[in-house]
Design an enzyme around this catalytic site. Sequence first.
Site, PDB file in Angstrom:
ATOM      1  N   ASN A  32       0.812  -1.219   0.000  1.00 21.14           N
ATOM      2  CA  ASN A  32       0.000   0.000   0.000  1.00 21.14           C
ATOM      3  C   ASN A  32       0.846   1.270   0.000  1.00 21.14           C
ATOM      4  O   ASN A  32       0.307   2.380  -0.054  1.00 21.14           O
ATOM      5  CB  ASN A  32      -0.974   0.014   1.177  1.00 21.14           C
ATOM      6  N   TYR A 140       2.617  -5.557  19.328  1.00 20.46           N
ATOM      7  CA  TYR A 140       3.161  -5.938  18.012  1.00 20.46           C
ATOM      8  C   TYR A 140       3.527  -7.412  17.991  1.00 20.46           C
ATOM      9  O   TYR A 140       3.136  -8.164  17.091  1.00 20.46           O
ATOM     10  CB  TYR A 140       4.388  -5.085  17.687  1.00 20.46           C
ATOM     11  N   PHE A 168      15.581 -12.057  13.344  1.00 17.93           N
ATOM     12  CA  PHE A 168      16.067 -11.149  14.365  1.00 17.93           C
ATOM     13  C   PHE A 168      16.256  -9.759  13.732  1.00 17.93           C
ATOM     14  O   PHE A 168      15.484  -9.398  12.858  1.00 17.93           O
ATOM     15  CB  PHE A 168      17.298 -11.773  15.030  1.00 17.93           C
ATOM     16  N   ASN A 169      17.182  -8.957  14.129  1.00 14.47           N
ATOM     17  CA  ASN A 169      17.202  -7.550  13.701  1.00 14.47           C
ATOM     18  C   ASN A 169      17.750  -7.380  12.290  1.00 14.47           C
ATOM     19  O   ASN A 169      18.959  -7.525  12.067  1.00 14.47           O
ATOM     20  CB  ASN A 169      18.024  -6.723  14.693  1.00 14.47           C
ATOM     21  N   HIS A 188      15.063   2.118  13.991  1.00 12.74           N
ATOM     22  CA  HIS A 188      16.053   1.054  14.132  1.00 12.74           C
ATOM     23  C   HIS A 188      17.405   1.645  14.504  1.00 12.74           C
ATOM     24  O   HIS A 188      17.777   2.724  14.050  1.00 12.74           O
ATOM     25  CB  HIS A 188      16.151   0.240  12.845  1.00 12.74           C
ATOM     26  N   PHE A 207      18.699   3.897  25.455  1.00 14.43           N
ATOM     27  CA  PHE A 207      17.544   3.685  26.320  1.00 14.43           C
ATOM     28  C   PHE A 207      17.850   2.630  27.386  1.00 14.43           C
ATOM     29  O   PHE A 207      17.555   1.452  27.234  1.00 14.43           O
ATOM     30  CB  PHE A 207      16.331   3.271  25.485  1.00 14.43           C
ATOM     31  N   GLY A 282       8.753  -2.515  26.669  1.00 15.52           N
ATOM     32  CA  GLY A 282       8.687  -3.564  25.653  1.00 15.52           C
ATOM     33  C   GLY A 282      10.021  -4.016  25.112  1.00 15.52           C
ATOM     34  O   GLY A 282      10.058  -4.810  24.165  1.00 15.52           O
TER      35      GLY A 282
END
Length: 327
Positions: A32, A140, A168-169, A188, A207, A282
């Site tokens: 989209n 999520y 994974f990442n 990211h 963080f 999270g």
Amino acid sequence: MKILITGGAGYVGSACLRHVAAQGHEVMAYDNLVMGHRSAVDGHPLVVGDIADTELLTRTLKDFGADAVMHFAAATYVGESVENPEYHYRNNITGTLSLLNAMRAADIGRMLFSSTCATYGMTESETMTEATPQAPFSPYARTKLAVEWMIRDFAHAYGMGFTLLRYFNASGGDADGRHGEDHRPENHLIPLVLEVPLGKRDHIKVFGTDYPTPDGTCIRDYVHTRDLASAHLLAIEATGEGTAEVFNIGTGNGQSVMEIIEACEKVTGREIPREVVARRPGDPPRLVADPVKLKTQLGWEPLYTNIEDTIATAWAWHQSHPNGYPD
């Protein structure tokens, strides 16, 4: 093989689309373009539409003559899912239900689903196998786990074959520097860190430094998009009627937030100031794959095993495309 790729204009979806096409398969992207980019599709066929549009999906699958579907389309921002879970549940779960119904209507029984290591949640394991208990910690991740079960139930009831890939990442860019990561807003770590040497920010926020890890910052397994793409190709080629498989995709090595910042400093040759702030909700302390099953069963081997090599491809992309894709 003719493969429809939902979310095929996104970061990982488009990397897989380009790789699968380069290996001789016929591909079509369905996106989209809310988060995806037309330029990322690299000239391959693209249908602009939402996966909630079952009628358009069904028509697209039939007209294309698809043999299989790779499903990437999803809302993926963890923080946003905490603040607005309704959107994530509606988009990820209802959208996948629409896709599954379209596949049934078009008589397509082979599916590969892009899931996530986030379904494992706050595990204390050093590395995660496919048998690691799933206890997702964010809306999520819970939507991704719900979709996994929905696919299993559809496959059992309607004779579909599927493979679930918990990766994974995702990180890095194409080796030629033509394609890479372009999220708006970006969330990211690697591209955010690289915005400092690009002059887009004067420091990077860290963080939390009180996690139960060696340097107190979160550890993640960064897997290059080229290696993700090669795993997806192996998996879709191995998926047939009655297939019900799950694979983790990761390097098996983890880097902390501080280690990523230091690696970015080495690659760019520039100092990257940092500011420690409070934890984000999270964020599990450690997410690292055990990719043994993928390697032994499908013969997958990652090309990028050094994090600095991965970051170098990302840096090449961001230097040549400081504002991302033109569209």
